[in-house]
Design a protein around this motif. Structure first.
Motif, mmCIF file in Angstrom:
data_model
loop_
_atom_site.group_PDB
_atom_site.id
_atom_site.type_symbol
_atom_site.label_atom_id
_atom_site.label_comp_id
_atom_site.label_asym_id
_atom_site.label_seq_id
_atom_site.Cartn_x
_atom_site.Cartn_y
_atom_site.Cartn_z
ATOM 1 N N ALA A 180 10.335 2.958 3.547
ATOM 2 C CA ALA A 180 9.418 3.003 2.405
ATOM 3 C C ALA A 180 8.055 3.527 2.846
ATOM 4 O O ALA A 180 7.428 4.332 2.145
ATOM 5 C CB ALA A 180 9.291 1.608 1.785
ATOM 6 N N LEU A 181 7.588 3.085 4.017
ATOM 7 C CA LEU A 181 6.320 3.600 4.536
ATOM 8 C C LEU A 181 6.400 5.106 4.792
ATOM 9 O O LEU A 181 5.472 5.857 4.464
ATOM 10 C CB LEU A 181 5.950 2.867 5.829
ATOM 11 N N ARG A 182 7.521 5.559 5.377
ATOM 12 C CA ARG A 182 7.681 7.004 5.626
ATOM 13 C C ARG A 182 7.611 7.787 4.328
ATOM 14 O O ARG A 182 7.003 8.860 4.262
ATOM 15 C CB ARG A 182 9.010 7.265 6.336
ATOM 16 N N LEU A 183 8.249 7.269 3.292
ATOM 17 C CA LEU A 183 8.241 7.945 2.003
ATOM 18 C C LEU A 183 6.825 8.072 1.462
ATOM 19 O O LEU A 183 6.501 9.036 0.757
ATOM 20 C CB LEU A 183 9.114 7.165 1.014
ATOM 21 N N GLY A 185 4.186 8.628 3.170
ATOM 22 C CA GLY A 185 3.331 9.408 4.057
ATOM 23 C C GLY A 185 2.683 8.579 5.141
ATOM 24 O O GLY A 185 1.588 8.903 5.615
ATOM 25 N N ALA A 186 3.351 7.504 5.531
ATOM 26 C CA ALA A 186 2.809 6.609 6.554
ATOM 27 C C ALA A 186 3.845 6.411 7.662
ATOM 28 O O ALA A 186 4.993 6.837 7.549
ATOM 29 C CB ALA A 186 2.417 5.263 5.943
ATOM 30 N N ARG A 187 3.414 5.763 8.730
ATOM 31 C CA ARG A 187 4.309 5.476 9.856
ATOM 32 C C ARG A 187 4.121 4.033 10.271
ATOM 33 O O ARG A 187 2.991 3.579 10.492
ATOM 34 C CB ARG A 187 3.999 6.416 11.030
ATOM 35 N N LEU A 254 12.449 0.290 -5.598
ATOM 36 C CA LEU A 254 11.927 1.625 -5.882
ATOM 37 C C LEU A 254 10.575 1.525 -6.577
ATOM 38 O O LEU A 254 9.653 2.286 -6.271
ATOM 39 C CB LEU A 254 12.913 2.409 -6.744
ATOM 40 N N GLU A 255 10.460 0.581 -7.516
ATOM 41 C CA GLU A 255 9.187 0.372 -8.202
ATOM 42 C C GLU A 255 8.128 -0.120 -7.214
ATOM 43 O O GLU A 255 6.980 0.336 -7.226
ATOM 44 C CB GLU A 255 9.360 -0.658 -9.325
ATOM 45 N N ALA A 256 8.521 -1.066 -6.353
ATOM 46 C CA ALA A 256 7.573 -1.616 -5.378
ATOM 47 C C ALA A 256 7.126 -0.540 -4.383
ATOM 48 O O ALA A 256 5.966 -0.510 -3.968
ATOM 49 C CB ALA A 256 8.213 -2.786 -4.640
ATOM 50 N N THR A 257 8.045 0.335 -3.986
ATOM 51 C CA THR A 257 7.693 1.421 -3.067
ATOM 52 C C THR A 257 6.702 2.375 -3.721
ATOM 53 O O THR A 257 5.738 2.833 -3.083
ATOM 54 C CB THR A 257 8.956 2.193 -2.638
ATOM 55 N N HIS A 258 6.915 2.671 -4.997
ATOM 56 C CA HIS A 258 5.980 3.539 -5.716
ATOM 57 C C HIS A 258 4.581 2.924 -5.745
ATOM 58 O O HIS A 258 3.573 3.612 -5.521
ATOM 59 C CB HIS A 258 6.476 3.786 -7.143
ATOM 60 N N ARG A 259 4.503 1.609 -5.976
ATOM 61 C CA ARG A 259 3.198 0.946 -5.994
ATOM 62 C C ARG A 259 2.551 0.960 -4.609
ATOM 63 O O ARG A 259 1.334 1.104 -4.486
ATOM 64 C CB ARG A 259 3.344 -0.485 -6.524
ATOM 65 N N CYS A 261 3.017 3.327 -2.342
ATOM 66 C CA CYS A 261 2.563 4.714 -2.158
ATOM 67 C C CYS A 261 1.242 4.954 -2.889
ATOM 68 O O CYS A 261 0.334 5.624 -2.356
ATOM 69 C CB CYS A 261 3.623 5.688 -2.671
ATOM 70 N N GLU A 262 1.131 4.422 -4.104
ATOM 71 C CA GLU A 262 -0.111 4.584 -4.874
ATOM 72 C C GLU A 262 -1.273 3.904 -4.183
ATOM 73 O O GLU A 262 -2.401 4.396 -4.198
ATOM 74 C CB GLU A 262 0.099 4.022 -6.282
ATOM 75 N N ALA A 263 -1.012 2.749 -3.557
ATOM 76 C CA ALA A 263 -2.075 2.030 -2.861
ATOM 77 C C ALA A 263 -2.541 2.788 -1.620
ATOM 78 O O ALA A 263 -3.737 2.756 -1.267
ATOM 79 C CB ALA A 263 -1.602 0.624 -2.483
#
Length: 268
Positions: A180-183, A185-187, A254-259, A261-263
Motif C-alpha cells: 500500500a505504501l509503494r502504491l 509513492g512511498a517506501r 482499497l478505500e483505506a489505501t486511497h486515504r 495516499c491522499e495524506a
C-alpha cells in the motif's frame, strides 16, 4: 423423443442444487468475514473468529474463538463445508489439527494488493459467487492501476509505519501494508525485514532517517518530539493512519489505501 429427453434433463438440473447450495462457511479472520460480505455471501457464514469489532451484519453469528485461539469444538459443531483461513490467526498446532479433519480450506495471506484483488475471484468461485467475485477483482485491479498512476513518485518517500510505540513495532516488506505504501509513492523504511510485524529499536529508526512517520494515533507519535533532528519531526510529517482499514485486507482496504495516499500526496 429428443425434445422430451432435453426437457427431462433440464428439469433434473433445475431440481439438483449446485455443490455450493446451502454451503456452510466458517471464517477464521475478520478480513475474510468482510470479504464474504463484499461478495454478498454473508448468508453462507455460520461462524466467525473474533478479532475487533464485528460488522453489524455479522453481529449475531456464533463465535469460534478469538484471534490467536480457536475453539475447535465450537467450530466442528457448526459442521462447516468450507473454512476460510488466515494462517497467523490460528496457532500452528491448531492449523495442523484442522488439516487432519480434512475440512476443505481456503488459505488466504495476500502479500500485495494485486493478490487481494485476485482473492475476490478465487473465493467467489469457491462459494458460488463467481460473477460477483470476478466483478470485484476487475474493479479492484482498475482502481489499483489508477492509484499507481496518480501517486507515483520518481523518488519514493521514506516512511516509518509505526504499528506500536512501546516497544516500537513496524511492518516487514512482505506485509501487504508495505505494498500500500509503494502504491502511494512511498517506501517502507524496513522493507528489508521478512517478519510481518518486527520489533525495531529507536536507534534503527533514527539511523534510517524517515521523511514521514505514520502511526495509529497522535499519542503514539509523541515520543518523536524528543528527536527534532529527524526530517519527519522537523517538517511536521507525523501522520496518523486515516483508519484501521489498512490492517484488514478486504474491499475496504482499497478505500483505506486511497486515504493514505491522499495524506501522503502533499508531502514533497
Amino acid at each position: 423423443m429428443r425434445a422430451l429427453l432435453a426437457a427431462l434433463a433440464l428439469a433434473f438440473c433445475l431440481a439438483t442444487p449446485p455443490a455450493w447450495a446451502g454451503l456452510r462457511v466458517v471464517s477464521l479472520a475478520p478480513s475474510l468475514s468482510e470479504i464474504m460480505l463484499d461478495l454478498q455471501a454473508g448468508d453462507l457464514l455460520v461462524g466467525v473468529l473474533d478479532g475487533g469489532e464485528r460488522p453489524e451484519a455479522l453481529r449475531e453469528l456464533p463465535s469460534v474463538g478469538r484471534y490467536g485461539h480457536l475453539e475447535m469444538e465450537r467450530l466442528l459443531a457448526l459442521k462447516p463445508d468450507l473454512i476460510l483461513l488466515w494462517p497467523s490467526s490460528v496457532p500452528a498446532a491448531q492449523r495442523e489439527q484442522l488439516a487432519r479433519f480434512g475440512i476443505p480450506t481456503y488459505v488466504a495471506e495476500p502479500h500485495d494488493l494485486a493478490q487481494l484483488a485476485g482473492q475476490f475471484a478465487e473465493i467467489g468461485e469457491r462459494i458460488g459467487r463467481a460473477a460477483r467475485g470476478r466483478e470485484l477483482a476487475a474493479q479492484a485491479t482498475e482502481r489499483l492501476a489508477d492509484m499507481a498512476r496518480r501517486y507515483r513518485r520518481d523518488t519514493p518517500l521514506r516512511v516509518f509505519y509505526q504499528v506500536w510505540n512501546r516497544p516500537l513495532y513496524t511492518v516487514g516488506g512482505r506485509q501487504i501494508i508495505s505494498d500500500a505504501l509503494r502504491l502511494c509513492g512511498a517506501r517502507n523504511l524496513f522493507e528489508d525485514l521478512d517478519l510481518p510485524a518486527p520489533q525495531v529499536s529507536l536507534e534503527a529508526v533514527l539511523a534510517r532517517e524517515p521523511q514521514v512517520i505514520v502511526a495509529g494515533s497522535h499519542a503514539e507519535l509523541d515520543l518523536w518530539q524528543d528527536w527534532p533532528q529527524l526530517e519527519a519531526v522537523r517538517l511536521g510529517h507525523l501522520l496518523t493512519v486515516p483508519d484501521k482499514g489498512l490492517e484488514r485486507p478486504s474491499w475496504q482496504m482499497l478505500e483505506a489505501t486511497h486515504r493514505l495516499c491522499e495524506a501522503l500526496a502533499p508531502i514533497r
